[in-house]
Structure formats: C-alpha cells, structure tokens
Design a protein around this motif. Structure first.
Motif, PDB file in Angstrom:
ATOM      1  N   ASP A  34       0.802  -1.402  -0.046  1.00 46.96           N
ATOM      2  CA  ASP A  34       0.041   0.070   0.029  1.00 46.96           C
ATOM      3  C   ASP A  34       0.717   1.240   0.019  1.00 46.96           C
ATOM      4  O   ASP A  34       0.536   2.111  -0.645  1.00 46.96           O
ATOM      5  CB  ASP A  34      -0.939  -0.180   1.194  1.00 46.96           C
ATOM      6  N   LEU A  35       1.894   1.156   0.736  1.00 46.91           N
ATOM      7  CA  LEU A  35       2.871   2.462   0.675  1.00 46.91           C
ATOM      8  C   LEU A  35       3.422   2.604  -0.475  1.00 46.91           C
ATOM      9  O   LEU A  35       3.605   3.739  -1.221  1.00 46.91           O
ATOM     10  CB  LEU A  35       3.721   2.407   1.971  1.00 46.91           C
ATOM     11  N   ILE A  36       4.133   1.398  -1.345  1.00 48.59           N
ATOM     12  CA  ILE A  36       4.718   1.678  -2.530  1.00 48.59           C
ATOM     13  C   ILE A  36       3.646   2.094  -3.494  1.00 48.59           C
ATOM     14  O   ILE A  36       4.068   2.971  -4.317  1.00 48.59           O
ATOM     15  CB  ILE A  36       5.201   0.109  -2.868  1.00 48.59           C
ATOM     16  N   SER A  37       2.522   1.689  -3.567  1.00 46.00           N
ATOM     17  CA  SER A  37       1.421   2.331  -4.297  1.00 46.00           C
ATOM     18  C   SER A  37       1.408   3.713  -4.156  1.00 46.00           C
ATOM     19  O   SER A  37       1.150   4.377  -5.150  1.00 46.00           O
ATOM     20  CB  SER A  37      -0.012   1.373  -4.211  1.00 46.00           C
ATOM     21  N   ARG A  38       1.148   4.125  -2.861  1.00 44.18           N
ATOM     22  CA  ARG A  38       0.820   5.340  -2.631  1.00 44.18           C
ATOM     23  C   ARG A  38       2.119   6.416  -3.030  1.00 44.18           C
ATOM     24  O   ARG A  38       1.866   7.473  -3.698  1.00 44.18           O
ATOM     25  CB  ARG A  38       0.647   5.815  -1.303  1.00 44.18           C
ATOM     26  N   MET A  39       3.098   5.810  -2.855  1.00 44.55           N
ATOM     27  CA  MET A  39       4.381   6.472  -3.315  1.00 44.55           C
ATOM     28  C   MET A  39       4.481   6.559  -4.861  1.00 44.55           C
ATOM     29  O   MET A  39       4.887   7.692  -5.484  1.00 44.55           O
ATOM     30  CB  MET A  39       5.921   5.541  -2.857  1.00 44.55           C
ATOM     31  N   ASN A  40       4.188   5.460  -5.499  1.00 46.57           N
ATOM     32  CA  ASN A  40       4.082   5.484  -6.903  1.00 46.57           C
ATOM     33  C   ASN A  40       3.080   6.848  -7.613  1.00 46.57           C
ATOM     34  O   ASN A  40       3.337   7.364  -8.460  1.00 46.57           O
ATOM     35  CB  ASN A  40       3.632   4.048  -7.488  1.00 46.57           C
ATOM     36  N   GLU A  41       1.935   6.720  -6.914  1.00 41.28           N
ATOM     37  CA  GLU A  41       1.102   7.854  -7.289  1.00 41.28           C
ATOM     38  C   GLU A  41       1.698   9.214  -7.083  1.00 41.28           C
ATOM     39  O   GLU A  41       1.643   9.991  -7.939  1.00 41.28           O
ATOM     40  CB  GLU A  41      -0.358   7.659  -6.729  1.00 41.28           C
ATOM     41  N   LYS A  42       1.981   9.422  -5.846  1.00 42.35           N
ATOM     42  CA  LYS A  42       2.638  11.010  -5.745  1.00 42.35           C
ATOM     43  C   LYS A  42       3.843  11.123  -6.406  1.00 42.35           C
ATOM     44  O   LYS A  42       3.930  12.039  -6.784  1.00 42.35           O
ATOM     45  CB  LYS A  42       3.019  10.898  -4.171  1.00 42.35           C
ATOM     46  N   THR A  43       4.654  10.101  -6.751  1.00 42.24           N
ATOM     47  CA  THR A  43       5.803  10.361  -7.516  1.00 42.24           C
ATOM     48  C   THR A  43       5.413  10.763  -9.240  1.00 42.24           C
ATOM     49  O   THR A  43       5.868  11.615  -9.716  1.00 42.24           O
ATOM     50  CB  THR A  43       6.655   8.956  -7.791  1.00 42.24           C
ATOM     51  N   LYS A  44       4.306   9.883  -9.572  1.00 36.05           N
ATOM     52  CA  LYS A  44       3.791  10.135 -11.065  1.00 36.05           C
ATOM     53  C   LYS A  44       3.128  11.427 -11.047  1.00 36.05           C
ATOM     54  O   LYS A  44       3.342  12.149 -12.091  1.00 36.05           O
ATOM     55  CB  LYS A  44       2.728   9.094 -11.325  1.00 36.05           C
ATOM     56  N   GLU A  45       2.543  11.978 -10.158  1.00 36.69           N
ATOM     57  CA  GLU A  45       1.871  13.419  -9.885  1.00 36.69           C
ATOM     58  C   GLU A  45       3.192  14.504 -10.208  1.00 36.69           C
ATOM     59  O   GLU A  45       2.705  15.699 -10.884  1.00 36.69           O
ATOM     60  CB  GLU A  45       1.495  13.717  -8.698  1.00 36.69           C
ATOM     61  N   ARG A  46       4.460  14.167 -10.036  1.00 33.73           N
ATOM     62  CA  ARG A  46       5.329  15.151 -10.329  1.00 33.73           C
ATOM     63  C   ARG A  46       6.287  14.942 -11.634  1.00 33.73           C
ATOM     64  O   ARG A  46       7.066  15.795 -11.681  1.00 33.73           O
ATOM     65  CB  ARG A  46       6.164  15.186  -9.004  1.00 33.73           C
ATOM     66  N   ILE A  47       6.057  13.946 -12.104  1.00 30.32           N
ATOM     67  CA  ILE A  47       6.960  13.794 -13.427  1.00 30.32           C
ATOM     68  C   ILE A  47       6.577  14.532 -14.463  1.00 30.32           C
ATOM     69  O   ILE A  47       5.441  15.035 -14.870  1.00 30.32           O
ATOM     70  CB  ILE A  47       6.672  12.203 -14.133  1.00 30.32           C
ATOM     71  N   PRO A  48       7.560  15.196 -14.866  1.00 27.54           N
ATOM     72  CA  PRO A  48       7.380  16.141 -16.332  1.00 27.54           C
ATOM     73  C   PRO A  48       6.640  15.336 -17.526  1.00 27.54           C
ATOM     74  O   PRO A  48       6.802  14.182 -17.742  1.00 27.54           O
ATOM     75  CB  PRO A  48       8.628  16.375 -16.673  1.00 27.54           C
TER      76      PRO A  48
END
Length: 190
Positions: free
Chosen positions: A59-73
């Motif tokens: 669940d934490l990895i999934s949350r990290m994935n979504e938050k990281t993707k929000e910041r990708i150029p």
C-alpha cells in the motif's frame, strides 16, 4: 557453463535492470544478504554515510508511486506510459515487491560516491542470489511534494540525510535485454 573466470565476474557481466517483477516477495535471507553487502561497501574516509529504508508494504509503495507520478514532467510521463504499453496505471517502481530508499548525508562531498558503491554492492549481491533489481532516480520527486517531510519522518530518514534514489528488488518476470556496449569509452596512456 559460462565463459566467465568466476562467479563475481559472472554477476557483474549478467546484471541488467529489470522492469517487470513477479509479485512474490524476496526472502528475509536474501534481503539480509543484500543489505549486508550494501553496508560493507567501501566509503571515503570510512564515513559509511548512507542510510537504507526498506519498504515492503504494498500500500505504501502504491501511494509512493501515485505521488511520484504526479510530479513527473509530461515528456517523461509520456515515455514511461509508452514503455508500459500505453497503460495509465504503470508503476515507476515496476511493481517490485521490495524498495530500498538510499539516503545520504547532505553536504558531504563523498556522499554520492559512497551511496553509489553501496548500491552497486546491493545490486550485484542480488544478482548473485537470483534477485533482480533496478535503480529509480525518480523517487526524488516524491521528496519535492508538500508531503516530503511526512515521508522523511515516516521512513525514519536520519536528520541531515537526503533521499537519493530507490532500488527495486524482486524476482524478474521478464528477460532483460543486453544492449550493445558503446565503443570509444576507453583510451590508454602508457
């Protein structure tokens, strides 16, 4: 039978970045060995100024994935989406079951080298154990979000350390390509 003179050389020559992992978690013995190899890396002046945060919570990895993707150029996001067959639900961590966040002491001129040595040790140890890996620099984007301090606290990253990248570990669900090595990368002065 390989053409390599020993198992160390074999692991170095066969280690490749894997971008598709099976959901099965690596064993505790494999994880402990990988971490110990990282902790036993050389470091300038023996500072050992790295810190490893092991994350195996899906669940934490999934949350990290979504938050990281929000910041990708946007251009990088388009590339990653294409790499994942056009899927919007791609994972920047390639669905690896284990992530290790590598953090280093801020302000030390040798930190990047030292953390690089430790990371390479971990990746080569994993390879020798049949565990696949890939280094993900994009995780730094997670620490540029409004929630960055919360993640640093949640990951128990020591004061004065900065997250550099994540290393994904798991069992390969693909056969990685072996790209041609570029020429003209060595010259001799004798």
């Amino acid at each position: 039978m390989s053409n390599y003179p020993n198992e160390t050389i074999k692991s170095i020559m066969e280690r490749r970045s894997v971008r598709k992992f099976k959901p099965q978690q690596i064993t505790e013995q494999e994880l402990d060995c990988i971490l110990n190899c990282g902790l036993n890396a050389p470091s300038a002046r023996n500072t050992q100024n790295w810190h490893f945060t092991v994350i195996q919570n899906a669940d934490l990895i999934s949350r990290m994935n979504e938050k990281t993707k929000e910041r990708i150029p946007p251009e990088t996001a388009a590339f990653l989406k294409e790499r994942h067959g056009g899927r919007e639900d791609y994972s920047v961590f390639y669905n690896a079951p284990t992530l290790i966040i590598v953090s280093g002491e801020a302000g030390n001129e040798y930190t990047d080298f030292n953390c690089g040595y430790a990371t390479q040790n971990m990746c080569l140890a994993a390879q020798s154990l049949g565990v696949a890996s890939i280094v993900i620099g994009m995780v730094r984007l997670l620490f540029r979000t409004p929630e960055a301090d919360e993640y640093i606290k949640e990951f128990n990253i020591p004061n004065g350390y900065r997250p550099l990248y994540a290393v994904c570990f798991g069992y390969a669900d693909m056969q990685p390509e072996t790209p041609e090595r570029l020429e003209d990368k060595v010259n001799y002065i004798r």
